[in-house]
Write a protein that holds these residues in place. Structure first.
Motif, PDB file in Angstrom:
ATOM      1  N   SER A 102       0.816  -1.225   0.000  1.00 27.19           N
ATOM      2  CA  SER A 102       0.000   0.000   0.000  1.00 27.19           C
ATOM      3  C   SER A 102       0.842   1.265   0.000  1.00 27.19           C
ATOM      4  O   SER A 102       0.332   2.358  -0.247  1.00 27.19           O
ATOM      5  CB  SER A 102      -0.918   0.003   1.226  1.00 27.19           C
ATOM      6  N   SER A 103       2.147   1.139   0.251  1.00 30.03           N
ATOM      7  CA  SER A 103       2.981   2.338   0.363  1.00 30.03           C
ATOM      8  C   SER A 103       3.391   2.911  -0.986  1.00 30.03           C
ATOM      9  O   SER A 103       3.765   4.076  -1.087  1.00 30.03           O
ATOM     10  CB  SER A 103       4.239   2.018   1.176  1.00 30.03           C
ATOM     11  N   LEU A 104       3.330   2.120  -2.019  1.00 35.13           N
ATOM     12  CA  LEU A 104       3.775   2.585  -3.327  1.00 35.13           C
ATOM     13  C   LEU A 104       2.700   3.337  -4.082  1.00 35.13           C
ATOM     14  O   LEU A 104       2.994   4.241  -4.860  1.00 35.13           O
ATOM     15  CB  LEU A 104       4.240   1.385  -4.166  1.00 35.13           C
ATOM     16  N   GLY A 105       1.460   2.962  -3.876  1.00 35.06           N
ATOM     17  CA  GLY A 105       0.390   3.564  -4.649  1.00 35.06           C
ATOM     18  C   GLY A 105       0.066   2.711  -5.863  1.00 35.06           C
ATOM     19  O   GLY A 105       0.512   1.574  -5.988  1.00 35.06           O
ATOM     20  N   LYS A 106      -0.707   3.273  -6.777  1.00 33.78           N
ATOM     21  CA  LYS A 106      -1.129   2.570  -7.981  1.00 33.78           C
ATOM     22  C   LYS A 106      -0.631   3.321  -9.215  1.00 33.78           C
ATOM     23  O   LYS A 106      -0.637   4.549  -9.251  1.00 33.78           O
ATOM     24  CB  LYS A 106      -2.653   2.439  -8.026  1.00 33.78           C
ATOM     25  N   PHE A 107      -0.248   2.547 -10.239  1.00 31.26           N
ATOM     26  CA  PHE A 107       0.388   3.125 -11.417  1.00 31.26           C
ATOM     27  C   PHE A 107      -0.241   2.596 -12.702  1.00 31.26           C
ATOM     28  O   PHE A 107      -0.749   1.472 -12.747  1.00 31.26           O
ATOM     29  CB  PHE A 107       1.888   2.801 -11.414  1.00 31.26           C
ATOM     30  N   ASP A 108      -0.149   3.424 -13.745  1.00 34.85           N
ATOM     31  CA  ASP A 108      -0.657   3.020 -15.059  1.00 34.85           C
ATOM     32  C   ASP A 108       0.267   1.998 -15.722  1.00 34.85           C
ATOM     33  O   ASP A 108      -0.185   1.166 -16.507  1.00 34.85           O
ATOM     34  CB  ASP A 108      -0.780   4.237 -15.978  1.00 34.85           C
ATOM     35  N   VAL A 109       1.561   2.105 -15.424  1.00 34.68           N
ATOM     36  CA  VAL A 109       2.558   1.206 -16.018  1.00 34.68           C
ATOM     37  C   VAL A 109       3.568   0.830 -14.941  1.00 34.68           C
ATOM     38  O   VAL A 109       3.989   1.681 -14.150  1.00 34.68           O
ATOM     39  CB  VAL A 109       3.313   1.868 -17.196  1.00 34.68           C
ATOM     40  N   VAL A 110       3.961  -0.433 -14.926  1.00 30.51           N
ATOM     41  CA  VAL A 110       5.071  -0.884 -14.092  1.00 30.51           C
ATOM     42  C   VAL A 110       6.103  -1.514 -15.027  1.00 30.51           C
ATOM     43  O   VAL A 110       5.743  -2.279 -15.936  1.00 30.51           O
ATOM     44  CB  VAL A 110       4.620  -1.908 -13.031  1.00 30.51           C
ATOM     45  N   THR A 111       7.375  -1.198 -14.809  1.00 29.94           N
ATOM     46  CA  THR A 111       8.431  -1.738 -15.654  1.00 29.94           C
ATOM     47  C   THR A 111       9.501  -2.416 -14.804  1.00 29.94           C
ATOM     48  O   THR A 111       9.674  -2.093 -13.626  1.00 29.94           O
ATOM     49  CB  THR A 111       9.097  -0.630 -16.500  1.00 29.94           C
ATOM     50  N   ASP A 150       0.723  -5.737  -7.118  1.00 29.62           N
ATOM     51  CA  ASP A 150       0.094  -4.905  -6.098  1.00 29.62           C
ATOM     52  C   ASP A 150       0.110  -3.423  -6.453  1.00 29.62           C
ATOM     53  O   ASP A 150      -0.684  -2.650  -5.897  1.00 29.62           O
ATOM     54  CB  ASP A 150       0.806  -5.107  -4.756  1.00 29.62           C
ATOM     55  N   ALA A 151       1.019  -3.025  -7.353  1.00 33.02           N
ATOM     56  CA  ALA A 151       1.165  -1.603  -7.663  1.00 33.02           C
ATOM     57  C   ALA A 151       0.396  -1.176  -8.909  1.00 33.02           C
ATOM     58  O   ALA A 151       0.440  -0.001  -9.283  1.00 33.02           O
ATOM     59  CB  ALA A 151       2.643  -1.262  -7.853  1.00 33.02           C
ATOM     60  N   MET A 152      -0.316  -2.095  -9.533  1.00 30.01           N
ATOM     61  CA  MET A 152      -0.985  -1.775 -10.795  1.00 30.01           C
ATOM     62  C   MET A 152      -2.405  -1.264 -10.585  1.00 30.01           C
ATOM     63  O   MET A 152      -3.206  -1.874  -9.879  1.00 30.01           O
ATOM     64  CB  MET A 152      -0.999  -3.007 -11.696  1.00 30.01           C
ATOM     65  N   ALA A 153      -2.697  -0.131 -11.213  1.00 31.15           N
ATOM     66  CA  ALA A 153      -4.056   0.393 -11.219  1.00 31.15           C
ATOM     67  C   ALA A 153      -4.909  -0.454 -12.163  1.00 31.15           C
ATOM     68  O   ALA A 153      -4.383  -1.208 -12.988  1.00 31.15           O
ATOM     69  CB  ALA A 153      -4.037   1.855 -11.688  1.00 31.15           C
ATOM     70  N   PRO A 154      -6.238  -0.345 -12.071  1.00 34.22           N
ATOM     71  CA  PRO A 154      -7.093  -1.088 -13.015  1.00 34.22           C
ATOM     72  C   PRO A 154      -6.729  -0.748 -14.459  1.00 34.22           C
ATOM     73  O   PRO A 154      -6.586   0.421 -14.823  1.00 34.22           O
ATOM     74  CB  PRO A 154      -8.498  -0.600 -12.659  1.00 34.22           C
ATOM     75  N   GLY A 155      -6.557  -1.775 -15.272  1.00 37.72           N
ATOM     76  CA  GLY A 155      -6.214  -1.556 -16.672  1.00 37.72           C
ATOM     77  C   GLY A 155      -4.752  -1.296 -16.939  1.00 37.72           C
ATOM     78  O   GLY A 155      -4.360  -1.044 -18.084  1.00 37.72           O
ATOM     79  N   ALA A 156      -3.910  -1.361 -15.910  1.00 38.23           N
ATOM     80  CA  ALA A 156      -2.482  -1.067 -16.069  1.00 38.23           C
ATOM     81  C   ALA A 156      -1.771  -2.211 -16.779  1.00 38.23           C
ATOM     82  O   ALA A 156      -2.297  -3.321 -16.913  1.00 38.23           O
ATOM     83  CB  ALA A 156      -1.841  -0.819 -14.709  1.00 38.23           C
ATOM     84  N   VAL A 157      -0.545  -1.923 -17.223  1.00 36.95           N
ATOM     85  CA  VAL A 157       0.272  -2.936 -17.876  1.00 36.95           C
ATOM     86  C   VAL A 157       1.601  -3.077 -17.138  1.00 36.95           C
ATOM     87  O   VAL A 157       2.073  -2.135 -16.491  1.00 36.95           O
ATOM     88  CB  VAL A 157       0.536  -2.613 -19.362  1.00 36.95           C
TER      89      VAL A 157
END
Length: 237
Positions: A102-111, A150-157
């Motif tokens: 929960s500390s990282l937040g949510k992202f559109d893209v994770v690499t 855990d860091a991916m927002a809905p629809g993220a890649v």
């Protein structure tokens, strides 16, 4: 605190960015052209995140980098200052295995461009940057997949590039374990040999057998291929 002498020594003998970093940023851009936030796991000197950020209109996107190595963090901070993007990049000095999801937040893209050799595979390089980049001293693909999920927002890649020194079946098994569906796969060739694999994944149901594309980066004579030159030009390199 890392001294300037240590950084100078690392610049001469340590990790340098490679084609895999550029390809990871490129496929992240292609997979999510409207993304506004990116998390780069094991970000090293910051190549992937900065290459992605450079393609965004100034002030419209944010990058979070997570890196454990002292030297790499110090070098990356210097780069952020030189490029004057401190306000657009959050650099976290931490081991990804210690992160509360929960500390990282949510992202559109994770690499990620994770290490690819087990801890006991061969001799560790004397240079710490090379050792941690190549060997799974702080976890491998499975640990990266766990944090990415855990860091991916809905629809993220999730975009990952790994060398073929890693076992492809093991990588695909780790992705499946964490509910990733491979949407795209690119086999990366150097001098006619398969060197790396790039995958674009989602947490949504995808193709059970996605098409496998091929990118030839380096010709038999060592020259960069026209396709790779065009890709780099598209990235502003």
């Amino acid at each position: 605190m890392i001294s300037s002498r240590t950084c100078a020594a690392t610049e001469k003998k340590g990790y340098r960015y490679c084609a895999d970093d550029i390809l990871c940023a490129h496929y992240a851009l292609k997979a999510a052209p409207n993304a506004h936030s990116l998390l780069d796991l094991g970000s090293g000197i910051g190549t992937i995140g900065l290459a992605w950020l450079a393609q965004q209109p100034r002030g419209t996107a944010k990058v979070t980098m997570l890196e454990a190595q002292d030297v790499s963090v110090s070098l990356c901070r210097r780069t952020l200052r030189m490029c004057q993007v401190q306000d657009e990049v959050e650099l976290r000095h931490a081991d990804l295995r210690d992160q509360d999801s929960s500390s990282l937040g949510k992202f559109d893209v994770v690499t990620a461009n994770p290490p690819y050799l087990s801890r006991n595979a061969g001799n560790l390089p004397d240079n710490s940057q090379k050792a941690y980049c190549r060997h799974e001293l702080r976890g491998g693909v499975a640990e990266f997949c766990a944090v990415a999920k855990d860091a991916m927002a809905p629809g993220a890649v999730f975009c990952m590039v790994f060398t073929t020194d890693a076992s492809l079946p093991d990588v695909l098994q780790a992705l499946q374990q964490y509910s990733f569906a491979v949407q795209r796969r690119v086999d990366v060739l150097f001098r006619g040999n398969l060197k790396s694999v790039a995958v674009v994944c989602s947490l949504e149901r995808g193709c059970t057998r996605p098409a496998v594309d091929t990118l030839n980066v380096q010709e038999e004579d060592g020259a960069w291929s026209s396709d790779y030159i065009s890709l780099c030009a598209e990235m502003g390199l």
